[in-house]
Write a protein that holds these residues in place. Structure first.
Motif, PDB file in Angstrom:
ATOM      1  N   ALA A  59       0.826  -1.218   0.000  1.00 39.21           N
ATOM      2  CA  ALA A  59       0.000   0.000   0.000  1.00 39.21           C
ATOM      3  C   ALA A  59       0.853   1.258   0.000  1.00 39.21           C
ATOM      4  N   THR A  60       1.985   1.198  -0.695  1.00 34.73           N
ATOM      5  CA  THR A  60       2.794   2.386  -0.954  1.00 34.73           C
ATOM      6  C   THR A  60       2.957   2.518  -2.466  1.00 34.73           C
ATOM      7  N   TYR A  61       3.456   3.630  -2.902  1.00 32.74           N
ATOM      8  CA  TYR A  61       3.665   3.829  -4.341  1.00 32.74           C
ATOM      9  C   TYR A  61       4.907   4.686  -4.572  1.00 32.74           C
ATOM     10  N   GLN A  62       5.467   4.529  -5.747  1.00 31.75           N
ATOM     11  CA  GLN A  62       6.594   5.344  -6.184  1.00 31.75           C
ATOM     12  C   GLN A  62       6.149   6.136  -7.400  1.00 31.75           C
ATOM     13  N   ALA A  63       6.257   7.446  -7.312  1.00 33.43           N
ATOM     14  CA  ALA A  63       5.778   8.326  -8.379  1.00 33.43           C
ATOM     15  C   ALA A  63       6.936   9.117  -8.965  1.00 33.43           C
ATOM     16  N   VAL A  64       6.917   9.252 -10.287  1.00 36.07           N
ATOM     17  CA  VAL A  64       7.908  10.062 -11.003  1.00 36.07           C
ATOM     18  C   VAL A  64       7.144  11.054 -11.868  1.00 36.07           C
ATOM     19  N   TYR A  65       7.365  12.349 -11.625  1.00 32.91           N
ATOM     20  CA  TYR A  65       6.677  13.413 -12.352  1.00 32.91           C
ATOM     21  C   TYR A  65       7.672  14.198 -13.201  1.00 32.91           C
ATOM     22  N   ARG A  66       7.351  14.335 -14.462  1.00 33.07           N
ATOM     23  CA  ARG A  66       8.146  15.207 -15.331  1.00 33.07           C
ATOM     24  C   ARG A  66       7.485  16.578 -15.321  1.00 33.07           C
ATOM     25  N   PHE A  67       8.218  17.580 -14.872  1.00 35.09           N
ATOM     26  CA  PHE A  67       7.601  18.899 -14.814  1.00 35.09           C
ATOM     27  C   PHE A  67       8.611  19.984 -15.188  1.00 35.09           C
ATOM     28  N   GLU A  68       8.074  21.022 -15.775  1.00 34.20           N
ATOM     29  CA  GLU A  68       8.881  22.174 -16.181  1.00 34.20           C
ATOM     30  C   GLU A  68       8.153  23.420 -15.700  1.00 34.20           C
ATOM     31  N   GLY A  69       8.775  24.162 -14.813  1.00 29.42           N
ATOM     32  CA  GLY A  69       8.115  25.342 -14.266  1.00 29.42           C
ATOM     33  C   GLY A  69       8.743  25.735 -12.951  1.00 29.42           C
ATOM     34  N   GLU A  70       8.101  26.686 -12.303  1.00 30.44           N
ATOM     35  CA  GLU A  70       8.662  27.236 -11.084  1.00 30.44           C
ATOM     36  C   GLU A  70       8.447  26.332  -9.877  1.00 30.44           C
ATOM     37  N   GLU A  71       7.302  25.615  -9.820  1.00 27.43           N
ATOM     38  CA  GLU A  71       7.039  24.792  -8.650  1.00 27.43           C
ATOM     39  C   GLU A  71       6.067  23.672  -8.984  1.00 27.43           C
ATOM     40  N   LEU A  72       6.042  22.679  -8.088  1.00 24.32           N
ATOM     41  CA  LEU A  72       5.103  21.572  -8.178  1.00 24.32           C
ATOM     42  C   LEU A  72       4.448  21.423  -6.810  1.00 24.32           C
ATOM     43  N   ARG A  73       3.120  21.530  -6.772  1.00 21.48           N
ATOM     44  CA  ARG A  73       2.361  21.429  -5.523  1.00 21.48           C
ATOM     45  C   ARG A  73       1.833  20.005  -5.366  1.00 21.48           C
ATOM     46  N   LEU A  74       2.121  19.414  -4.225  1.00 23.78           N
ATOM     47  CA  LEU A  74       1.699  18.038  -3.927  1.00 23.78           C
ATOM     48  C   LEU A  74       0.733  18.071  -2.762  1.00 23.78           C
ATOM     49  N   TYR A  75      -0.497  17.608  -2.976  1.00 26.43           N
ATOM     50  CA  TYR A  75      -1.532  17.715  -1.949  1.00 26.43           C
ATOM     51  C   TYR A  75      -2.559  16.600  -2.123  1.00 26.43           C
ATOM     52  N   ARG A  76      -3.419  16.466  -1.105  1.00 28.76           N
ATOM     53  CA  ARG A  76      -4.576  15.580  -1.153  1.00 28.76           C
ATOM     54  C   ARG A  76      -5.815  16.378  -0.770  1.00 28.76           C
ATOM     55  N   ASN A  77      -6.953  16.010  -1.356  1.00 27.12           N
ATOM     56  CA  ASN A  77      -8.222  16.608  -0.959  1.00 27.12           C
ATOM     57  C   ASN A  77      -8.792  15.816   0.206  1.00 27.12           C
ATOM     58  N   ASP A  78      -9.335  16.513   1.197  1.00 30.14           N
ATOM     59  CA  ASP A  78      -9.843  15.831   2.382  1.00 30.14           C
ATOM     60  C   ASP A  78     -11.318  15.474   2.287  1.00 30.14           C
ATOM     61  N   GLY A  79     -11.958  15.735   1.149  1.00 28.94           N
ATOM     62  CA  GLY A  79     -13.367  15.406   0.981  1.00 28.94           C
ATOM     63  C   GLY A  79     -14.294  16.516   1.419  1.00 28.94           C
ATOM     64  N   LEU A  80     -13.759  17.552   2.073  1.00 25.31           N
ATOM     65  CA  LEU A  80     -14.561  18.686   2.531  1.00 25.31           C
ATOM     66  C   LEU A  80     -14.229  19.956   1.768  1.00 25.31           C
ATOM     67  N   GLY A  81     -13.501  19.787   0.673  1.00 23.19           N
ATOM     68  CA  GLY A  81     -13.139  20.949  -0.137  1.00 23.19           C
ATOM     69  C   GLY A  81     -11.816  21.577   0.230  1.00 23.19           C
ATOM     70  N   SER A  82     -11.105  21.005   1.213  1.00 22.62           N
ATOM     71  CA  SER A  82      -9.817  21.549   1.634  1.00 22.62           C
ATOM     72  C   SER A  82      -8.679  20.687   1.105  1.00 22.62           C
ATOM     73  N   GLU A  83      -7.507  21.299   0.993  1.00 17.29           N
ATOM     74  CA  GLU A  83      -6.319  20.596   0.542  1.00 17.29           C
ATOM     75  C   GLU A  83      -5.344  20.439   1.695  1.00 17.29           C
ATOM     76  N   ASN A  84      -4.747  19.259   1.786  1.00 16.64           N
ATOM     77  CA  ASN A  84      -3.761  18.966   2.819  1.00 16.64           C
ATOM     78  C   ASN A  84      -2.457  18.529   2.167  1.00 16.64           C
ATOM     79  N   PRO A  85      -1.323  18.783   2.804  1.00 20.67           N
ATOM     80  CA  PRO A  85      -0.040  18.387   2.204  1.00 20.67           C
ATOM     81  C   PRO A  85       0.057  16.878   2.034  1.00 20.67           C
ATOM     82  N   LEU A  86       0.594  16.468   0.919  1.00 16.60           N
ATOM     83  CA  LEU A  86       0.771  15.052   0.624  1.00 16.60           C
ATOM     84  C   LEU A  86       1.968  14.504   1.401  1.00 16.60           C
ATOM     85  N   TYR A  87       1.826  13.297   1.919  1.00 18.68           N
ATOM     86  CA  TYR A  87       2.951  12.653   2.590  1.00 18.68           C
ATOM     87  C   TYR A  87       3.940  12.175   1.532  1.00 18.68           C
ATOM     88  N   VAL A  88       5.184  12.613   1.645  1.00 22.41           N
ATOM     89  CA  VAL A  88       6.222  12.194   0.702  1.00 22.41           C
ATOM     90  C   VAL A  88       7.481  11.818   1.475  1.00 22.41           C
TER      91      VAL A  88
END
Length: 265
Positions: A59-88
């Motif tokens: 129940a873990t995963y390894q993710a590789v993202y190709r991105f070009e830009g100033e930043e990459l935001r990693l988050y999860r939605n809590d189901g109530l419309g709010s965003e929480n930081p993703l565990y990395v």
């Protein structure tokens, strides 16, 4: 009364502030041991897709993202419309030339990995080319038999399921959005999306042995329903015989044609 109201308001504000809901103490440093932790296996840097996600049996995963830009935001939605930081953890960055650095080296070279109130924000190292895309890799936590993440990067996706996991039975599995194609390589199912425009990508899958369990449940339920139906029918027949023996089954369907009783004509 006003004093109590003021004290209650101050207490609520302090509670929200200390929990990070107002952003006052919301930024945290990710511990170095977690940031540079060991990788289980190897990150799939050379995948054709813009995003490659390899789900493990733990129940873990390894993710590789190709991105070009100033930043990459990693988050999860809590189901109530709010965003929480993703565990990395086990964060790595790969330059376009192929060299790989860990998370603390990324920060030392002018990049950032900040756990803010609503997201983990990553910026590439200062010496990364601005006209070429780099790659960010990390390990995260998932749920058994289900994977779901916001699409931080738009483009092509490839998700690899753990060994012996399948999506052949719609009741037990499915993807959102629908896949463009699938393949099986070395006993593992690979799912492909050519261009994901949705805000979230999710996969629900099952173990092959779950089919036997599901089939057994359906079979037992069918047997119970059949036995219950036969028992109910036997009880109805028994009740009908008892009524006949007591003379309670009198046919009154033709009473309307007999006219009124004698003396009432």
């Amino acid at each position: 009364m006003n004093r109590r109201l003021v004290l209650a308001s101050v207490a609520v504000v302090l509670l929200l502030a200390t929990s990070g809901c107002l952003g006052f103490f919301g930024d945290n440093e990710i511990p170095e041991g977690r940031l540079d932790g060991n990788v289980s296996g190897e990150y799939e840097w050379n995948a054709d897709a813009d995003v490659h996600i390899n789900i493990s049996e733990q129940a873990t995963y390894q993710a590789v993202y190709r991105f070009e830009g100033e930043e990459l935001r990693l988050y999860r939605n809590d189901g109530l419309g709010s965003e929480n930081p993703l565990y990395v953890e086990a964060v790595r960055y790969r330059y376009p030339n192929g060299s790989v650095i860990n998370g603390t080296t990324l920060v030392a070279r002018g990049g950032t990995i900040e756990e803010r109130r609503d997201a983990v924000v990553v910026t590439p190292p200062a010496d990364a080319p601005s006209d070429e895309a780099g790659q960010l890799a990390f390990t995260g936590q998932s749920s058994p038999k289900q994977f779901s993440l916001p699409t931080f990067v738009k483009g092509s996706y490839e998700i690899v399921l753990p060994e012996d996991r399948r999506l052949d039975v719609p009741i037990l599995s499915g993807t959102t959005p629908n896949t463009d194609r699938r393949s099986e390589i070395d006993g593992r199912v690979h799912l492909y999306w050519d261009d994901v425009e949705r805000d979230v990508i999710s996969v629900q899958y099952y173990l092959q042995r779950d089919l036997y369990i599901f089939g057994g449940i359906v079979g037992i339920s069918a047997i119970v329903a059949l036995v219950g139906g036969l028992y109910y029918r036997r009880q109805i027949e028994k009740l009908r015989r008892q009524r006949q023996e007591l003379g309670l089954d009198v046919d009154v369907s033709d009473d309307s044609d007999r006219g009124p009783p004698p003396g009432m004509r």
